[in-house]
Motif scaffolding. Sequence first.
Motif, short mmCIF file in Angstrom:
data_model
loop_
_atom_site.label_atom_id
_atom_site.label_comp_id
_atom_site.label_asym_id
_atom_site.label_seq_id
_atom_site.Cartn_x
_atom_site.Cartn_y
_atom_site.Cartn_z
N PHE A 131 0.82 -1.21 0.00
CA PHE A 131 0.00 0.00 0.00
C PHE A 131 0.86 1.27 0.00
CE2 PHE A 131 -2.35 -3.43 2.17
CZ PHE A 131 -3.27 -3.67 1.15
N LYS A 132 2.17 1.05 -0.17
CA LYS A 132 3.13 2.14 -0.36
C LYS A 132 3.08 3.23 0.72
CE LYS A 132 4.50 0.51 -4.42
NZ LYS A 132 5.76 -0.25 -4.31
N PRO A 133 3.25 2.87 1.95
CA PRO A 133 3.30 3.90 2.97
C PRO A 133 4.62 4.68 2.90
CG PRO A 133 3.76 1.77 3.95
CD PRO A 133 3.41 1.51 2.51
N LEU A 134 4.52 6.00 3.14
CA LEU A 134 5.72 6.82 3.22
C LEU A 134 6.51 6.45 4.46
CD1 LEU A 134 7.40 9.36 2.33
CD2 LEU A 134 5.91 10.69 3.86
N TRP A 135 5.76 6.30 5.56
CA TRP A 135 6.44 5.95 6.81
C TRP A 135 5.61 5.02 7.66
CZ3 TRP A 135 5.86 11.74 8.19
CH2 TRP A 135 4.79 11.98 9.04
N ILE A 136 6.28 4.33 8.57
CA ILE A 136 5.60 3.64 9.66
C ILE A 136 6.01 4.38 10.94
CG2 ILE A 136 7.44 1.86 9.74
CD1 ILE A 136 3.77 1.58 11.02
N GLU A 137 4.98 4.81 11.64
CA GLU A 137 5.20 5.63 12.83
C GLU A 137 5.11 4.78 14.08
OE1 GLU A 137 2.79 9.11 12.61
OE2 GLU A 137 2.77 9.41 14.78
N GLU A 138 6.02 5.02 15.02
CA GLU A 138 6.06 4.31 16.30
C GLU A 138 5.88 2.80 16.14
OE1 GLU A 138 3.35 6.48 19.10
OE2 GLU A 138 5.28 6.77 20.03
N PRO A 139 6.77 2.16 15.40
CA PRO A 139 6.59 0.71 15.23
C PRO A 139 6.79 -0.09 16.52
CG PRO A 139 8.69 1.45 14.29
CD PRO A 139 7.91 2.68 14.65
N THR A 140 7.56 0.46 17.46
CA THR A 140 7.84 -0.31 18.68
C THR A 140 8.02 0.63 19.87
OG1 THR A 140 9.20 -2.12 19.57
CG2 THR A 140 10.35 -0.44 18.30
N SER A 141 8.56 0.11 20.97
CA SER A 141 8.75 0.92 22.19
C SER A 141 9.46 2.23 21.90
CB SER A 141 9.59 0.12 23.20
OG SER A 141 10.11 1.00 24.18
N PRO A 142 8.94 3.34 22.44
CA PRO A 142 9.60 4.63 22.21
C PRO A 142 11.00 4.69 22.82
CG PRO A 142 7.90 4.82 23.91
CD PRO A 142 7.76 3.45 23.31
N ALA A 165 14.05 0.00 4.83
CA ALA A 165 14.55 0.96 3.83
C ALA A 165 14.44 0.40 2.40
CB ALA A 165 15.98 1.38 4.16
N PRO A 166 14.82 -0.87 2.16
CA PRO A 166 14.71 -1.41 0.79
C PRO A 166 13.28 -1.43 0.25
CG PRO A 166 16.04 -2.86 2.18
CD PRO A 166 15.42 -1.85 3.08
N LEU A 167 12.29 -1.42 1.17
CA LEU A 167 10.89 -1.40 0.74
C LEU A 167 10.38 0.02 0.53
CD1 LEU A 167 9.50 -4.09 3.25
CD2 LEU A 167 10.10 -4.44 0.84
N GLY A 168 11.27 0.99 0.75
CA GLY A 168 10.87 2.38 0.56
C GLY A 168 10.06 2.95 1.70
N ILE A 169 10.08 2.25 2.85
CA ILE A 169 9.31 2.72 4.01
C ILE A 169 10.29 3.33 5.04
CG2 ILE A 169 7.71 2.08 5.84
CD1 ILE A 169 7.03 -0.44 4.16
N GLY A 170 10.03 4.56 5.43
CA GLY A 170 10.85 5.19 6.47
C GLY A 170 10.25 5.00 7.84
N VAL A 171 11.06 5.16 8.88
CA VAL A 171 10.55 5.09 10.25
C VAL A 171 10.36 6.51 10.78
CG1 VAL A 171 11.16 4.49 12.63
CG2 VAL A 171 11.40 2.79 10.81
N ALA A 172 9.22 6.74 11.40
CA ALA A 172 8.93 8.03 12.03
C ALA A 172 8.66 7.77 13.51
CB ALA A 172 7.71 8.67 11.39
N THR A 173 9.19 8.62 14.37
CA THR A 173 8.86 8.47 15.78
C THR A 173 9.19 9.74 16.53
OG1 THR A 173 8.96 6.97 17.69
CG2 THR A 173 11.04 7.51 16.67
N GLY A 174 8.69 9.83 17.77
CA GLY A 174 9.02 10.98 18.60
C GLY A 174 7.96 11.43 19.58
N GLU A 175 6.68 11.13 19.32
CA GLU A 175 5.67 11.72 20.20
C GLU A 175 5.78 11.21 21.63
OE1 GLU A 175 2.27 9.92 18.00
OE2 GLU A 175 1.40 9.62 19.96
#
Lengths: 441, 441
Positions: free
Chosen positions: A268-279, A293-303
């Motif tokens: 489904f071509k997500p730009l990012w996956i946010e908070e995939p695991t423990s902060p 990264a090879p799938l073109g998905i970045g990791v986003a986190t921080g909240e």
Amino acid sequence: MVHGRVSRLSVHDVRFPTSLGGHGSDAMHTDPDYSAAYVVLETDAEDGLKGYGITFTLGRGTEVVVCAVNALAPHVLNKDLGDIVGDFRGFYRQLTSDGQLRWIGPEKGVVHLATAAVLNAVWDLWAKQEGKPLWKLLVDMDPQTLVSCIDFRYITDVLTEEEACEILRQSQVGKKEREEQMLAHGYPAYTTSCAWLGYPDATLKQVGCGTSFCRQFKVKVGADLQDDIRRCRLIRNMIGPEKTLMMDANQRWDVPEAVEWMTKLAEFKPLWIEEPTSPDDILGHAAISKALAPLGIGVATGEQCHNRVIFKQLLQAKALKFLQIDSCRLGSVNENLSVLLMAKKFDIPVCPHAGGVGLCELVQHLIIFDFISVSASLQDRMCEYVDHLHEHFKYPVLIREASYMPPKDAGYSTEMKEDSVKRHRYPDGEVWKKLLTAQRN
Amino acid sequence: MVHGRVSRLSVHDVRFPTSLGGHGSDAMHTDPDYSAAYVVLETDAEDGLKGYGITFTLGRGTEVVVCAVNALAPHVLNKDLGDIVGDFRGFYRQLTSDGQLRWIGPEKGVVHLATAAVLNAVWDLWAKQEGKPLWKLLVDMDPQTLVSCIDFRYITDVLTEEEACEILRQSQVGKKEREEQMLAHGYPAYTTSCAWLGYPDATLKQVGCGTSFCRQFKVKVGADLQDDIRRCRLIRNMIGPEKTLMMDANQRWDVPEAVEWMTKLAEFKPLWIEEPTSPDDILGHAAISKALAPLGIGVATGEQCHNRVIFKQLLQAKALKFLQIDSCRLGSVNENLSVLLMAKKFDIPVCPHAGGVGLCELVQHLIIFDFISVSASLQDRMCEYVDHLHEHFKYPVLIREASYMPPKDAGYSTEMKEDSVKRHRYPDGEVWKKLLTAQRN
């Protein structure tokens, strides 16, 4: 300019019963009542200006943060506002390093949320006294004064005061034009409203379209893989192949699980996956980043990253591609400044967390400042927006063409309407009295 | 065996005015009043047994932890004790993952300290009902039951349930002999009493010798380099070249500063430097470890590591040579079990943090269990001991020949004397009434 002695600090437990409508529900927070510990600072100055500060909470536990604010109050009461902002680094250090209180932190969890609420009120008051919206106060500040607000303890291996100054000096070029750009067009926003886990499909379709937010969409995932596939397909079909889709797991997964699950949602071509695991899992985020990264998905986190030390390491470890500051979890503007500057050094775009109650109002100031004075770029950047609860704020966000328009009122946009506070105070406000009575019957 | 429904949870703010004597002072905590949020669990069972649980605090802020305990209480009240310990992993997860409360943690700071206090009380009650000291309850438990108490969320990339079981099974060999060894000789202790920063040199000399603790010494450093050199020289001369000296910086330094400072103290041959920097800085600890290894100095940390996810990463990153669990900061026995098992997997010795109030009483159970059932080794291992405030406990630690002798009374040694609690309750106990009155005059 700054003047007055802090004569009163009061703090309120304000809760909105959002769990009744499933708003804001995600894989880990299934029944949030968007709430705030709401701090009001008064001074003995004749201008009668007050500073308002919030930290965001989810209902239960707000009373614990309120208790922590009261524990911090002696550090603020009877202080001269000029002394506070004149040595803001020292004041920040004093709040976060109280020799007894730091044991129950340090700089994390309840005490740090309380610190954020108090400092947010100080910044609101400062900006009000200067007659400027907070973003403009920051933009007009010289680099030396800006960095004097930052506690560099524990981050000098990555960013020294001198480097921070240098970054700010270099970003002076084009500042005026960028300010004009913001005033004319605002800062790009994206919405999360469309796909809370608690929403039925019909609601999902309804909120997903028909708004001006037709560029980026975020969907909550992580509770059930088959349901995620179904919902992501629904949304991707709805928005078409070109538009940006982000996914948010709200910390649901372990590291191997995150990689496996996202591999299955990659179609489904997500730009990012946010908070995939423990902060707290810096190395875990790094492992997930590397695998996706090879799938073109970045990791986003921080909240839920609890302080600058965690952000420092996420950057050092190449653990994220998008950095999501929060205006209430970090130690207010002071600590967020250090994170914006570290992100700039590592060339990682900042895409703030917002939503909840008041988070949009606050964080817009930080990200507009970031664009004008630090990052100087909109590339890969956008600020979260959720259309909830703005009606309770005296200076609500103004969204135009899916962009945050720079606030013009003086302050940090933190002030809530008096009547809203009164009605939503827990447990004695009218709204809660009714609900609690109904619950008992 | 386990029985009864939890009929009452009460929590007390108990503080000892230790700051008056400079006890426990270090570079970051200059005026601690050793304190505790003290939880009492009662059931409707006829045996009348109660469970007592503490978490350690430093004075101010104890009321915040008390508030958090009350927020957790609904998860405990009216629960059947058999249901709690019968699905202890589930109960742990319920406490730490409350959909609203987890926002103000998760699993860190105030809420996690409160979780520790509550769960410590549950373990005390369980052990009392079984008529065993806690260490013995754990030692007698089969591997499958032991691991069923652990929440493996966020650590399965390093330790799965199956691996944990396998570690415990392998350590069955020689268990009986090790238990006998503990009963005969106890677990080796070392003392920190000798060198709190607040002590004048005379006191320092006095407490440093003349005790049975003539093998290992720990000195607080980090406030002033020249003073550290002077004090370390004094102590090294006093104890001679053979005995073990440890240093403790209590998070005073940034990463580059830690390396520089310790390079200058290397001549005094410390075995370890404890807490050189922020407890959140995994990569920082790794960098310091790497830099100090050639000087023969190891890094020790853990007393402020807020959960198993941080410990996991410290192990993954080779950031420490000695791992210091704390019986009150982590989520009680449940979470400490996971850390003991991860340490075993990485072959890193566990040297618990103790001192404060009650920490020695509690952690002795964990480390004795660790030796008998997990590590099976005393190599490079010792447990901290401070000779303070034991007189307030009903079952105080028994030290013989500088070793912790295994407790024989049933429970987790967490119960305080009723009179001590009554006199030290803050602010209404007799001790505080007097002090607060004196302060006002």
